[in-house]
Design a protein around this motif. Structure first.
Motif, PDB file in Angstrom:
ATOM      1  N   GLY A 209      21.798  14.584 -10.264  1.00 14.35           N
ATOM      2  CA  GLY A 209      23.001  13.638 -10.196  1.00 14.35           C
ATOM      3  C   GLY A 209      24.393  14.324 -10.018  1.00 14.35           C
ATOM      4  N   GLN A 210      24.382  15.331 -10.220  1.00 12.84           N
ATOM      5  CA  GLN A 210      25.685  16.325 -10.061  1.00 12.84           C
ATOM      6  C   GLN A 210      26.119  16.352  -8.713  1.00 12.84           C
ATOM      7  OE1 GLN A 210      27.188  17.238 -12.914  1.00 12.84           O
ATOM      8  NE2 GLN A 210      25.555  16.256 -13.837  1.00 12.84           N
ATOM      9  N   ILE A 211      27.437  16.321  -8.436  1.00 11.58           N
ATOM     10  CA  ILE A 211      27.992  16.348  -7.002  1.00 11.58           C
ATOM     11  C   ILE A 211      28.413  17.764  -6.797  1.00 11.58           C
ATOM     12  CG2 ILE A 211      30.042  15.885  -5.567  1.00 11.58           C
ATOM     13  CD1 ILE A 211      30.306  13.398  -7.451  1.00 11.58           C
TER      14      ILE A 211
ATOM     15  N   ALA B 295      37.012  18.038   1.017  1.00 11.34           N
ATOM     16  CA  ALA B 295      38.295  17.890   0.008  1.00 11.34           C
ATOM     17  C   ALA B 295      37.722  16.691  -0.922  1.00 11.34           C
ATOM     18  CB  ALA B 295      39.655  17.632   0.904  1.00 11.34           C
ATOM     19  N   MET B 296      37.265  15.636  -0.335  1.00 16.62           N
ATOM     20  CA  MET B 296      36.855  14.426  -1.358  1.00 16.62           C
ATOM     21  C   MET B 296      35.596  14.868  -2.289  1.00 16.62           C
ATOM     22  SD  MET B 296      36.614  11.609   1.746  1.00 16.62           S
ATOM     23  CE  MET B 296      35.827  10.208   0.623  1.00 16.62           C
ATOM     24  N   LEU B 297      35.000  15.338  -1.668  1.00 20.64           N
ATOM     25  CA  LEU B 297      33.518  16.119  -2.506  1.00 20.64           C
ATOM     26  C   LEU B 297      34.042  17.260  -3.593  1.00 20.64           C
ATOM     27  CD1 LEU B 297      30.534  16.937   0.005  1.00 20.64           C
ATOM     28  CD2 LEU B 297      30.784  15.120  -2.074  1.00 20.64           C
ATOM     29  N   ARG B 298      35.097  17.985  -3.405  1.00 22.67           N
ATOM     30  CA  ARG B 298      35.506  18.669  -4.413  1.00 22.67           C
ATOM     31  C   ARG B 298      36.323  17.790  -5.353  1.00 22.67           C
ATOM     32  NH1 ARG B 298      38.065  21.960  -1.074  1.00 22.67           N
ATOM     33  NH2 ARG B 298      36.273  23.367  -0.932  1.00 22.67           N
ATOM     34  N   GLN B 299      37.165  16.757  -4.919  1.00 19.30           N
ATOM     35  CA  GLN B 299      37.910  16.194  -6.085  1.00 19.30           C
ATOM     36  C   GLN B 299      36.889  15.211  -6.975  1.00 19.30           C
ATOM     37  OE1 GLN B 299      40.313  13.741  -3.645  1.00 19.30           O
ATOM     38  NE2 GLN B 299      41.677  15.360  -2.913  1.00 19.30           N
TER      39      GLN B 299
ATOM     40  N   GLN C 222      33.839  16.221  -7.422  1.00 17.15           N
ATOM     41  CA  GLN C 222      33.170  17.004  -8.408  1.00 17.15           C
ATOM     42  C   GLN C 222      33.902  17.607  -9.735  1.00 17.15           C
ATOM     43  OE1 GLN C 222      32.731  21.095  -7.035  1.00 17.15           O
ATOM     44  NE2 GLN C 222      30.860  21.614  -8.061  1.00 17.15           N
ATOM     45  N   ASN C 223      35.381  17.657  -9.294  1.00 12.99           N
ATOM     46  CA  ASN C 223      36.386  17.940 -10.522  1.00 12.99           C
ATOM     47  C   ASN C 223      36.712  16.770 -11.246  1.00 12.99           C
ATOM     48  OD1 ASN C 223      36.962  20.261  -9.298  1.00 12.99           O
ATOM     49  ND2 ASN C 223      38.896  19.874  -7.997  1.00 12.99           N
ATOM     50  N   GLN C 224      36.542  15.521 -10.758  1.00 11.83           N
ATOM     51  CA  GLN C 224      36.725  14.296 -11.697  1.00 11.83           C
ATOM     52  C   GLN C 224      35.482  13.972 -12.579  1.00 11.83           C
ATOM     53  OE1 GLN C 224      36.571  10.365  -9.851  1.00 11.83           O
ATOM     54  NE2 GLN C 224      38.262   9.563 -11.151  1.00 11.83           N
TER      55      GLN C 224
END
Length: 263
Positions: A8-10, A32-36, A38-40
């Motif tokens: 379930g990890q991004i 960029a959305m996926l990276r954000q 993942q960071n969140q």
């Protein structure tokens, strides 16, 4: 689908395209959305662990101060003693909550170090009932419906025990007094089924899937122990680690709740 791992990890797997057109813009935006996200997600996962660490020290100090006050006071009035006892109980509850948060947040990482093996699940449940659940809840009746033939499961016995511990604790917390907790083990259509059922308040059908999420609880429990809604989340995590599924439902007679694990 490739952006979501089995746990379930991004993961930002979309490589941005250098082209200066709509497709390139879309790929860069998605990356960029996926990276954000993942960071969140990583921040939220670490936040609980950081919170647990930061709160331990002041809680320990408060507890020590309260205990010192109780020891140094000579014959305090009964109401003062009662206030101190209440405060110490609340500190203990907070410590238990922090322990539950730590256990839940570190579970996924710990599962990666588990050791799986073939073991007799029917025999293991009987041993856990005799040496763990019955001594822990001596006033509760347990009924174990054991299959006639042995059932072998490939998994981590300690994690399966932890998984069933949470379901038993949940059943005891919500069961109607003098009614039994039922543990049913069977094989059906080539799968292993484990059911834990209790008589008591039922879970609304539209919420039966939500209760396995972290920090979710809909039923009112009888005990004064703190309840974060982490127990069933831990159960689901262990079940999925063993490539199984879990569901909640109402007993056939409509008087209680049954959890069904399929492995």
């Amino acid at each position: 689908a490739a952006a979501i791992s089995d746990s379930g990890q991004i993961r930002p797997t979309i490589a941005p395209i250098a082209a200066r057109d709509e497709i390139g813009d879309l790929s860069r935006t998605l990356t960029a959305m996926l990276r954000q996200l993942q960071n969140q997600t990583e921040y939220r996962e670490k936040m609980a662990d950081n919170l647990e660490h930061e709160m331990r020290t002041p809680l320990a100090g408060i507890s020590a101060s309260l205990k010192n006050m109780a020891r140094e006071m000579d014959n305090p009035p009964p109401h003062i003693t009662e206030y101190l006892n209440w405060a110490l109980e609340d500190v203990s509850r907070l410590e238990n909550l922090l322990t539950a948060v730590r256990d839940a947040t570190s579970l996924t990482e710990a599962l990666g170090r588990d050791f799986k093996e073939d073991f007799l699940l029917d025999t293991a449940i009987e041993m856990w009932l005799i040496h763990s659940w019955q001594p822990a809840f001596p006033t509760v009746e347990f009924r174990y419906l054991r299959p006639a033939a042995p059932i072998t499961l490939y998994g981590d016995p300690a994690r399966i025990h932890q998984m069933l511990d949470k379901l038993i604790e949940n059943g005891v917390s919500f069961h109607t007094e003098t009614t039994p907790i039922e543990i049913i083990l069977m094989e059906k259509n080539g799968a292993i089924l484990v059911q834990v059922a209790n008589q008591g308040p039922t879970i609304p059908q539209d919420r039966q899937n939500q209760i396995f999420n972290s920090m979710v609880s809909f039923r009112r429990q009888k005990e004064k122990q703190p309840h974060l809604g982490l127990g069933l989340y831990i159960v689901r995590t262990i079940v999925e680690h063993h490539h199984g599924t879990i569901s909640a439902g109402t007993t056939e007679d409509g008087t209680g709740t049954v959890f069904t694990i399929t492995l």
